[in-house]
Design an enzyme around this catalytic site. Structure first.
Site: not given
Ligand code: FPP
Length: 254
Positions: A24, A41, A71, A73, A135, A192, A199-200
């Protein structure tokens, strides 16, 4: 020996076999730099590469990452589309490196909601790394812990209906065999990032005995040092699985 270095050396002996992570903080990382969320991202993918290589090198058996929840989406359509594209490109690019690191890639979640193109990429990634023995990297996509449990219940109900299974035989052990990750040891350590303590709807059943570790570090900043801090915290904890600490100490001393 300082407390830190003794914890680190202890961590060699008490390395989690399976680590599960909610990554996160990508959006906030980008916002702090006045960049679009997508830049966060993208930086998150770099952090994924680092944590995978570090876990592989340290001898962790399995790493499960929450990349896209059922969620997610609900996010703006543009961000969802960009996340899908990112997953698609990252997979295309990273499989070679996963093979170099002997990493076996797998996905959990309901992938039927994804485009044909992405579904094939997921399948190819699994096929191209399936002989690797290091792994196991599990990426949760369109995954939700409640979905996982409901899905298992549906599979069990079908077997009961078809006469393959007796209602009397349904217990925790049997139920777990119908869940995602049923062939891996349960996660010992849950991490996290990003400061939230939830745990969402991640691995609800599988996290029953996991040690929980929360850090304010935003996911793109998660690196070997922050991973080591989480491992050191894990190494210091006593896992009792319902027993008393005296029992655990006796068994560890035996
Ligand atoms: C949460 O940050 C992150 C996500 C919902 C996406 C996680 C995806 C990646 C790291 C990239 C793809 C993964 C792989 C395995 C190639 P947020 O957007 O909720 O951050 P915020 O809480 O600061 O808004």
């Amino acid at each position: 020996m300082s407390e830190d270095s003794s914890a680190l050396s202890a961590s060699k002996h008490r390395l989690p076999r399976h680590i599960a992570i909610i990554m996160d903080g990508n959006g906030r990382w980008a916002k702090n730099r006045m960049l679009p969320r997508f830049a966060g991202h993208k930086a998150g993918v770099e952090a994924v590469r680092g944590v995978v290589e570090n876990c592989a090198r340290k001898g962790v058996e399995a790493l499960t990452l929450f990349a896209f929840s059922s969620e997610n989406w609900r996010r703006p359509a543009k961000e969802v589309g960009l996340l899908m594209d990112l997953l698609h490109t990252a997979l295309g690019r990273e499989v070679k490196r996963l093979n170099e690191n002997n990493v076996r890639l797998r996905f959990i979640g309901d992938r039927t909601a994804f485009s044909e193109k992405l579904q094939s990429r997921l399948h190819e990634g699994e096929e191209e790394t399936k002989e690797n023995t290091g792994l196991t990297l599990v990426v949760a996509v369109n995954y939700g812990g409640m979905w996982d449990i409901a899905h298992a219940a549906r599979l069990i109900a079908r077997q009961v209906k078809d006469g393959q299974l007796d209602v009397q035989d349904i217990d925790e052990e049997l139920f777990a065999t119908f869940l995602s990750l049923n062939d891996l040891p349960g996660p010992d350590l849950f991490i996290r990032t990003g400061g939230e303590m939830r745990i969402s709807n991640f691995l609800l059943w599988q996290l029953a005995y996991a040690e929980l570790y929360f850090t304010d570090t935003l996911w793109p900043d998660f690196n070997e040092q922050t991973l080591n801090e989480a491992l050191a915290s894990f190494a210091k904890r006593q896992r009792r699985f319902g027993r008393t600490s005296e029992q655990v100490e006796q068994e560890e001393g035996a």
